[in-house]
Write a protein that holds these residues in place. Structure first.
Motif, PDB file in Angstrom:
ATOM      1  N   GLY A 130       0.792  -1.225   0.000  1.00 46.51           N
ATOM      2  CA  GLY A 130       0.000   0.000   0.000  1.00 46.51           C
ATOM      3  C   GLY A 130       0.819   1.267   0.000  1.00 46.51           C
ATOM      4  O   GLY A 130       2.026   1.272  -0.226  1.00 46.51           O
TER       5      GLY A 130
ATOM      6  N   TRP B 165      -8.344  -5.100  -0.497  1.00 46.20           N
ATOM      7  CA  TRP B 165      -7.147  -5.047   0.333  1.00 46.20           C
ATOM      8  C   TRP B 165      -7.460  -5.648   1.683  1.00 46.20           C
ATOM      9  O   TRP B 165      -8.613  -5.662   2.116  1.00 46.20           O
ATOM     10  CB  TRP B 165      -6.703  -3.592   0.508  1.00 46.20           C
ATOM     11  CG  TRP B 165      -6.226  -2.987  -0.765  1.00 46.20           C
ATOM     12  CD1 TRP B 165      -6.997  -2.538  -1.810  1.00 46.20           C
ATOM     13  CD2 TRP B 165      -4.889  -2.798  -1.165  1.00 46.20           C
ATOM     14  NE1 TRP B 165      -6.203  -2.080  -2.822  1.00 46.20           N
ATOM     15  CE2 TRP B 165      -4.901  -2.214  -2.451  1.00 46.20           C
ATOM     16  CE3 TRP B 165      -3.672  -3.048  -0.549  1.00 46.20           C
ATOM     17  CZ2 TRP B 165      -3.729  -1.893  -3.127  1.00 46.20           C
ATOM     18  CZ3 TRP B 165      -2.501  -2.722  -1.226  1.00 46.20           C
ATOM     19  CH2 TRP B 165      -2.553  -2.158  -2.503  1.00 46.20           C
TER      20      TRP B 165
ATOM     21  N   LEU C 201      -0.720  -3.338   4.913  1.00 51.63           N
ATOM     22  CA  LEU C 201      -1.673  -3.375   3.803  1.00 51.63           C
ATOM     23  C   LEU C 201      -1.188  -4.358   2.744  1.00 51.63           C
ATOM     24  O   LEU C 201      -0.075  -4.234   2.237  1.00 51.63           O
ATOM     25  CB  LEU C 201      -1.837  -1.991   3.171  1.00 51.63           C
ATOM     26  CG  LEU C 201      -2.682  -1.000   3.937  1.00 51.63           C
ATOM     27  CD1 LEU C 201      -2.683   0.358   3.241  1.00 51.63           C
ATOM     28  CD2 LEU C 201      -4.105  -1.515   4.093  1.00 51.63           C
TER      29      LEU C 201
ATOM     30  N   ARG D 125      -2.524  -6.312  -0.870  1.00 48.71           N
ATOM     31  CA  ARG D 125      -3.553  -6.425  -1.910  1.00 48.71           C
ATOM     32  C   ARG D 125      -4.032  -7.872  -1.881  1.00 48.71           C
ATOM     33  O   ARG D 125      -3.258  -8.804  -2.071  1.00 48.71           O
ATOM     34  CB  ARG D 125      -3.005  -6.076  -3.276  1.00 48.71           C
ATOM     35  CG  ARG D 125      -4.110  -5.940  -4.312  1.00 48.71           C
ATOM     36  CD  ARG D 125      -3.604  -5.186  -5.536  1.00 48.71           C
ATOM     37  NE  ARG D 125      -4.690  -4.755  -6.377  1.00 48.71           N
ATOM     38  CZ  ARG D 125      -5.216  -5.485  -7.354  1.00 48.71           C
ATOM     39  NH1 ARG D 125      -4.753  -6.686  -7.593  1.00 48.71           N
ATOM     40  NH2 ARG D 125      -6.205  -5.015  -8.093  1.00 48.71           N
TER      41      ARG D 125
END
Length: 184
Positions: free
Chosen positions: A103, A139, A147, A149
């Protein structure tokens, strides 16, 4: 608008889906700032599972009728605010590990919580990056500390989650357990 296929048919529901309090009009009619509705994978999941616990741990919040708890706009909104506040504090403190590995601090502003685990993990949509097929990238923030994905859509993200928590089905092999809706 209905989903043309059953992308979640392989996720077994223990009994009947809990849909009595789900707002199906909002599920099909709500519009985001881009003028489009909920992602097709989310609509398909809600129609398949309703209000349920996934693999003994995860809750995906549906839109609910007035007077019912655990809805996307109510509970999901509270969790989104909590998520953004925690990440804003992390940005100020320069805790860059909070947005790693996938992220960025800019991404946080467009993430909205639509699912949550009982371990404190967030499942989020990137509402600024809708794909041509109408999906939002998904996410996950494990424990609110990173973070990742999770997938191009909810289906892909749930495959990753189910793989991560393998063995969390019931004795009958059901991954989804319908929950009783709670009035406010």
């Amino acid at each position: 608008m209905t989903v043309p296929h059953q992308p979640f048919a392989d996720l077994r529901v223990a009994g009947r889906p809990s849909l009595s309090h789900v707002d199906l009009v909002e599920l099909d009619g709500l519009r985001f700032s881009d003028g489009l509705g909920f992602p097709p994978s989310y609509r398909g999941y809600i129609r398949h599972a309703g209000w349920a616990r996934l693999v003994g741990l995860w809750l995906i919040y549906p839109p609910v009728l007035a007077g019912w708890a655990d809805g996307l706009s109510g509970r999901g909104g509270v969790l989104t605010r909590r998520f953004r506040e925690a990440y804003e504090d992390g940005r100020v403190e320069e805790f860059d590990w909070m947005v790693e590995p996938d992220g960025s601090w800019e991404l946080v502003a467009s993430l909205e919580v639509f699912g949550w685990s009982e371990n404190g993990d967030y499942l989020l949509w990137d509402t600024s990056s809708r794909t041509p097929d109408g999906e939002f990238p998904v996410w996950v923030s494990w424990g609110g500390d990173a973070l990742h994905r999770a997938g191009a859509d909810l289906r892909e993200a749930l495959l990753m989650i189910c793989g991560r928590v393998a063995g969390r089905t019931s004795a009958s092999g059901d991954e989804l357990h319908p929950l009783e809706p709670s009035p406010l």
